[in-house]
Design a protein around this motif. Structure first.
Motif, PDB file in Angstrom:
ATOM      1  N   ARG A 175      66.815 -14.628 -29.273  1.00  0.00           N
ATOM      2  CA  ARG A 175      67.762 -13.858 -28.475  1.00  0.00           C
ATOM      3  C   ARG A 175      68.482 -14.769 -27.483  1.00  0.00           C
ATOM      4  NH1 ARG A 175      66.151  -8.307 -28.725  1.00  0.00           N
ATOM      5  NH2 ARG A 175      64.203  -8.103 -29.899  1.00  0.00           N
ATOM      6  N   THR A 176      69.611 -14.292 -27.043  1.00  0.00           N
ATOM      7  CA  THR A 176      70.337 -15.017 -26.014  1.00  0.00           C
ATOM      8  C   THR A 176      69.427 -15.237 -24.812  1.00  0.00           C
ATOM      9  OG1 THR A 176      72.460 -14.087 -26.714  1.00  0.00           O
ATOM     10  CG2 THR A 176      72.315 -14.932 -24.471  1.00  0.00           C
ATOM     11  N   GLY A 177      69.323 -16.456 -24.378  1.00  0.00           N
ATOM     12  CA  GLY A 177      68.467 -16.795 -23.251  1.00  0.00           C
ATOM     13  C   GLY A 177      67.165 -17.448 -23.652  1.00  0.00           C
ATOM     14  N   ASP A 178      66.776 -17.304 -24.918  1.00  0.00           N
ATOM     15  CA  ASP A 178      65.498 -17.877 -25.361  1.00  0.00           C
ATOM     16  C   ASP A 178      65.491 -19.399 -25.311  1.00  0.00           C
ATOM     17  OD1 ASP A 178      64.426 -15.399 -25.809  1.00  0.00           O
ATOM     18  OD2 ASP A 178      64.603 -15.451 -27.993  1.00  0.00           O
ATOM     19  N   LEU A 179      66.658 -20.022 -25.520  1.00  0.00           N
ATOM     20  CA  LEU A 179      66.684 -21.476 -25.699  1.00  0.00           C
ATOM     21  C   LEU A 179      67.048 -22.245 -24.434  1.00  0.00           C
ATOM     22  CD1 LEU A 179      68.480 -21.642 -29.173  1.00  0.00           C
ATOM     23  CD2 LEU A 179      66.022 -21.676 -28.691  1.00  0.00           C
ATOM     24  N   THR A 180      67.509 -21.530 -23.418  1.00  0.00           N
ATOM     25  CA  THR A 180      67.960 -22.256 -22.228  1.00  0.00           C
ATOM     26  C   THR A 180      66.815 -23.036 -21.577  1.00  0.00           C
ATOM     27  OG1 THR A 180      67.654 -20.220 -20.935  1.00  0.00           O
ATOM     28  CG2 THR A 180      69.878 -20.712 -21.748  1.00  0.00           C
ATOM     29  N   THR A 181      65.650 -22.397 -21.495  1.00  0.00           N
ATOM     30  CA  THR A 181      64.482 -23.083 -20.933  1.00  0.00           C
ATOM     31  C   THR A 181      63.777 -23.933 -21.987  1.00  0.00           C
ATOM     32  OG1 THR A 181      64.139 -21.316 -19.320  1.00  0.00           O
ATOM     33  CG2 THR A 181      62.260 -22.763 -19.789  1.00  0.00           C
TER      34      THR A 181
END
Length: 266
Positions: A25-31
């Motif tokens: 999902r959007t946001g899963d990869l930022t961290t």
């Protein structure tokens, strides 16, 4: 088709496979990858455009279990459906033309998947999988059979009896009358379905018009009186008549018991 993977693409697949993830999902990869929202958005867009992942909806992406080597990847119909409806915590069953083909009523293989569900309505696309989502009340979901796919997904189809019922009930959507009457006759004759099953699904999922048409059809097939009486008790007395085949002229013999005009041959 994207033939080579950059560093971020490789990291995305490695991250998903290491954790056994089928969706991101959007946001899963930022961290996880230490990238910005803008970089993440571009990454998802590049891979979905290259058909290496599939967008289920905005912000939700399906990821293959194995990296597609030198070619595109597409989710199975069941995986696409389970992901889309599961995301909304809904229930569904595959119906209409797909069920007609599954049970051998129609040889034509649909180019999209028709689905009764309690969450979404309209046309959707997950990768190359095209979906026609028909939103219904919770009480109209049921009488299903489970199927398993090669990738371990489990999906639900309407049962044989339910499919025949829906061919009468949802005739205008599926274009299934008068063919449905022939399917019912053939299945009764070959004992693929019982009259009792048809009566049960009709009373549970049908409306007044469906009960009248099904009652008339079953009476013509010599179904036992007690089953016909169950259908009859669900109806209120009426002087109005409905056509056996709604798309044809209302001309023919009138059956007063069911309030049906037999126009199947007109």
């Amino acid at each position: 088709m994207k033939q080579t993977l950059g560093n971020l693409e490789r990291q995305l697949f490695a991250y998903a496979q290491m954790r056994g993830l089928r969706t991101l999902r959007t946001g899963d990869l930022t961290t996880a990858l230490g990238i910005s929202r803008k970089q993440e958005s571009k990454l998802f867009t590049r891979l979905s455009t290259a058909r290496m992942i599939a967008q289920a909806r905005r912000g939700l992406y399906l990821i293959p279990q194995r990296l597609p080597l030198g070619g595109s990847w597409a989710p199975s119909e069941i995986l696409a459906l389970n992901t889309l409806i599961g995301d909304r915590k809904g229930r569904y069953q595959i119906c209409g033309p797909n069920a007609f083909n599954r049970y051998g009523y129609d040889e034509q293989v649909p180019n999209r998947i028709y689905v009764y569900n309690n969450r979404l309505h309209g046309e959707r696309k997950v990768g190359p999988v095209q979906l026609t989502l028909i939103k219904v009340a919770d009480r109209r979901l049921g009488s299903t059979e489970e199927t398993a796919t090669a990738d371990g997904e489990r999906g639900l189809y309407s049962s044989r009896a339910r499919t025949l019922l829906d061919a009468v009930y949802d005739w205008s959507r599926f274009g299934s009358l008068p063919r449905a009457y022939e399917w019912i006759r053939a299945d009764l004759k070959k004992q693929r379905v019982t009259a009792r099953d048809l009566v049960q699904v009709t009373l549970r999922y049908g409306d007044v018009g469906t009960i009248r048409r099904m009652g008339y059809c079953l009476e013509q097939e010599g179904v036992e009186a007690s089953l016909l009486q169950r259908l009859e008790r669900a109806l209120k007395p009426t002087r109005s008549c409905i056509p056996c085949v709604p798309s044809r002229a209302k001309r023919g013999t009138i059956n007063r018991r069911w309030g049906v005009v037999d126009n199947a041959g007109t």
